[in-house]
Design a protein around this motif. Structure first.
Motif, PDB file in Angstrom:
ATOM      1  N   PHE A   1      39.885  55.433  46.320  1.00 17.52           N
ATOM      2  CA  PHE A   1      39.083  54.681  47.204  1.00 17.52           C
ATOM      3  C   PHE A   1      39.774  53.450  47.367  1.00 17.52           C
ATOM      4  O   PHE A   1      40.348  52.774  46.670  1.00 17.52           O
ATOM      5  N   ASN A   2      39.964  52.780  48.733  1.00 18.78           N
ATOM      6  CA  ASN A   2      40.300  51.413  48.858  1.00 18.78           C
ATOM      7  C   ASN A   2      39.482  50.512  49.026  1.00 18.78           C
ATOM      8  O   ASN A   2      38.315  50.764  49.588  1.00 18.78           O
ATOM      9  N   ALA A   3      39.469  49.329  48.409  1.00 18.12           N
ATOM     10  CA  ALA A   3      38.379  48.163  48.107  1.00 18.12           C
ATOM     11  C   ALA A   3      39.212  46.927  48.620  1.00 18.12           C
ATOM     12  O   ALA A   3      40.026  46.593  48.084  1.00 18.12           O
ATOM     13  N   GLU A   4      38.217  46.235  49.560  1.00 17.83           N
ATOM     14  CA  GLU A   4      38.559  44.769  49.974  1.00 17.83           C
ATOM     15  C   GLU A   4      37.591  43.934  49.084  1.00 17.83           C
ATOM     16  O   GLU A   4      36.437  44.238  49.174  1.00 17.83           O
ATOM     17  N   VAL A   5      38.196  43.013  48.243  1.00 13.13           N
ATOM     18  CA  VAL A   5      37.330  42.328  47.276  1.00 13.13           C
ATOM     19  C   VAL A   5      37.467  40.718  47.584  1.00 13.13           C
ATOM     20  O   VAL A   5      38.611  40.247  47.823  1.00 13.13           O
ATOM     21  N   GLY A   6      36.476  39.901  47.606  1.00 11.99           N
ATOM     22  CA  GLY A   6      36.422  38.485  47.770  1.00 11.99           C
ATOM     23  C   GLY A   6      35.975  37.984  46.446  1.00 11.99           C
ATOM     24  O   GLY A   6      34.745  38.618  45.752  1.00 11.99           O
ATOM     25  N   ILE A   7      36.858  37.269  45.597  1.00 12.50           N
ATOM     26  CA  ILE A   7      36.509  36.821  44.343  1.00 12.50           C
ATOM     27  C   ILE A   7      36.710  35.281  44.224  1.00 12.50           C
ATOM     28  O   ILE A   7      37.436  34.728  44.935  1.00 12.50           O
ATOM     29  N   ASN A   8      36.056  34.553  43.595  1.00 17.71           N
ATOM     30  CA  ASN A   8      35.946  33.131  43.301  1.00 17.71           C
ATOM     31  C   ASN A   8      36.413  32.928  41.731  1.00 17.71           C
ATOM     32  O   ASN A   8      35.652  33.597  40.821  1.00 17.71           O
ATOM     33  N   ALA A   9      37.387  32.377  41.441  1.00 15.47           N
ATOM     34  CA  ALA A   9      37.633  31.878  40.122  1.00 15.47           C
ATOM     35  C   ALA A   9      36.849  30.496  39.865  1.00 15.47           C
ATOM     36  O   ALA A   9      37.226  29.472  40.538  1.00 15.47           O
ATOM     37  N   VAL A  10      35.846  30.478  38.789  1.00 14.71           N
ATOM     38  CA  VAL A  10      34.994  29.317  38.787  1.00 14.71           C
ATOM     39  C   VAL A  10      35.541  28.828  37.459  1.00 14.71           C
ATOM     40  O   VAL A  10      35.233  29.502  36.318  1.00 14.71           O
ATOM     41  N   MET A  11      36.122  27.665  37.490  1.00 16.90           N
ATOM     42  CA  MET A  11      36.524  27.346  36.184  1.00 16.90           C
ATOM     43  C   MET A  11      35.836  25.993  35.838  1.00 16.90           C
ATOM     44  O   MET A  11      35.923  24.754  36.364  1.00 16.90           O
ATOM     45  N   LEU A  12      35.293  25.886  34.436  1.00 20.11           N
ATOM     46  CA  LEU A  12      34.906  25.011  34.217  1.00 20.11           C
ATOM     47  C   LEU A  12      35.481  24.230  32.936  1.00 20.11           C
ATOM     48  O   LEU A  12      36.145  24.756  32.077  1.00 20.11           O
ATOM     49  N   LYS A  13      35.611  22.959  33.223  1.00 21.92           N
ATOM     50  CA  LYS A  13      36.447  22.135  31.876  1.00 21.92           C
ATOM     51  C   LYS A  13      35.628  21.648  31.019  1.00 21.92           C
ATOM     52  O   LYS A  13      34.574  21.159  31.417  1.00 21.92           O
TER      53      LYS A  13
END
Length: 251
Positions: free
Chosen positions: A230-242
């Motif tokens: 299967f081919n997947a299109e993915v939207g991701i957020n890298a959420v970086m807490l300092k």
């Protein structure tokens, strides 16, 4: 016994004097402590009185019961939101190398060797990466662009490592967006196109949702790619807490 009574009788005046002195000293100590407490309370009363007097003169600026109730609710809401974020997202933050001597040259060397290690890791695990990760490999990058590019690459590197660990067959494309500062954390959006079996894709989604991951799934769509793939299109957020207790805020 008679000797003890005799000693007590002989030194009774001295003992009484010492007892009186002790009471006086103790009383002075308590009196001093009470005076300090009274002074502190007086200062607090004076401060509160000044605030009240100010509000009497400027009644439009005085907090109404409704405003106090509203602000209390907002405070409780933000406290719950903060607690949710701290419990839902990892506090992991990519370690961004700094280049101080010859930044453009050092960045190019860092990018070259880091990408080489990443491709070797993928090859060892039989994972196919795209021919290019979209970072400049020729010429020298302008110094002011290096911090953003370094952050983007570190996030991409972490995401690719996560995909490799999940066993997804192929990473078709991966494109990082522009980092955005939001309150006490930073977001870096990424667009991803991957191909794998249904088990691999499900495992990848589970890996993204792990507490140790600072990646958050934004959107996901999949279609058949022939066979059992299967081919997947993915939207991701890298959420970086300092951790601002240990480090200063990002400039």
């Amino acid at each position: 016994m008679k000797k003890l009574k005799g000693l007590l009788r002989k030194y009774s005046l001295l003992l009484s004097l010492l007892l009186v002195i002790g009471i006086i000293v103790g009383g002075q100590f308590m009196n001093k402590k009470i005076r300090l407490e009274i002074k502190k309370i007086e200062e607090e009363i004076k401060t509160k009185h000044s605030e009240v007097a100010k509000y009497e003169k400027e009644k439009d600026k005085a907090p109404s019961p409704q405003l106090i109730t509203k602000l209390t609710r907002e405070k409780e809401y933000h406290a719950r939101e903060f607690e949710f974020l701290m419990n839902s997202f990892s506090t992991t933050y990519p370690i961004i190398p700094e280049f101080t001597l010859y930044p453009s040259v050092e960045f190019k060397e860092y990018l070259y060797f880091s990408q080489d290690r990443l491709y070797k890791k993928a090859e060892k695990r039989r994972i196919t990466l795209p021919p290019s990760l979209g970072f400049p490999t020729t010429g020298l990058v302008e110094q002011e662009k290096i911090p953003t590019l370094t952050l983007q690459f570190e996030v991409v590197k972490d995401l690719i490592s996560l995909i490799i660990d999940s066993g997804v067959t192929t990473i078709e494309t991966i494109a990082p967006g522009v980092p955005q500062k939001v309150a006490f954390y930073q977001i870096l959006p990424l667009k991803l196109n991957i191909t794998g079996t249904s088990n691999e894709l499900v495992r990848f989604l589970k890996y993204v949702e792990k507490p140790s991951s600072y990646f958050v799934l934004k959107n996901f769509s999949a279609k058949t790619a022939g066979g059992n793939l299967f081919n997947a299109e993915v939207g991701i957020n890298a959420v970086m807490l300092k951790d601002y207790r240990a480090t200063s805020s990002e400039g």
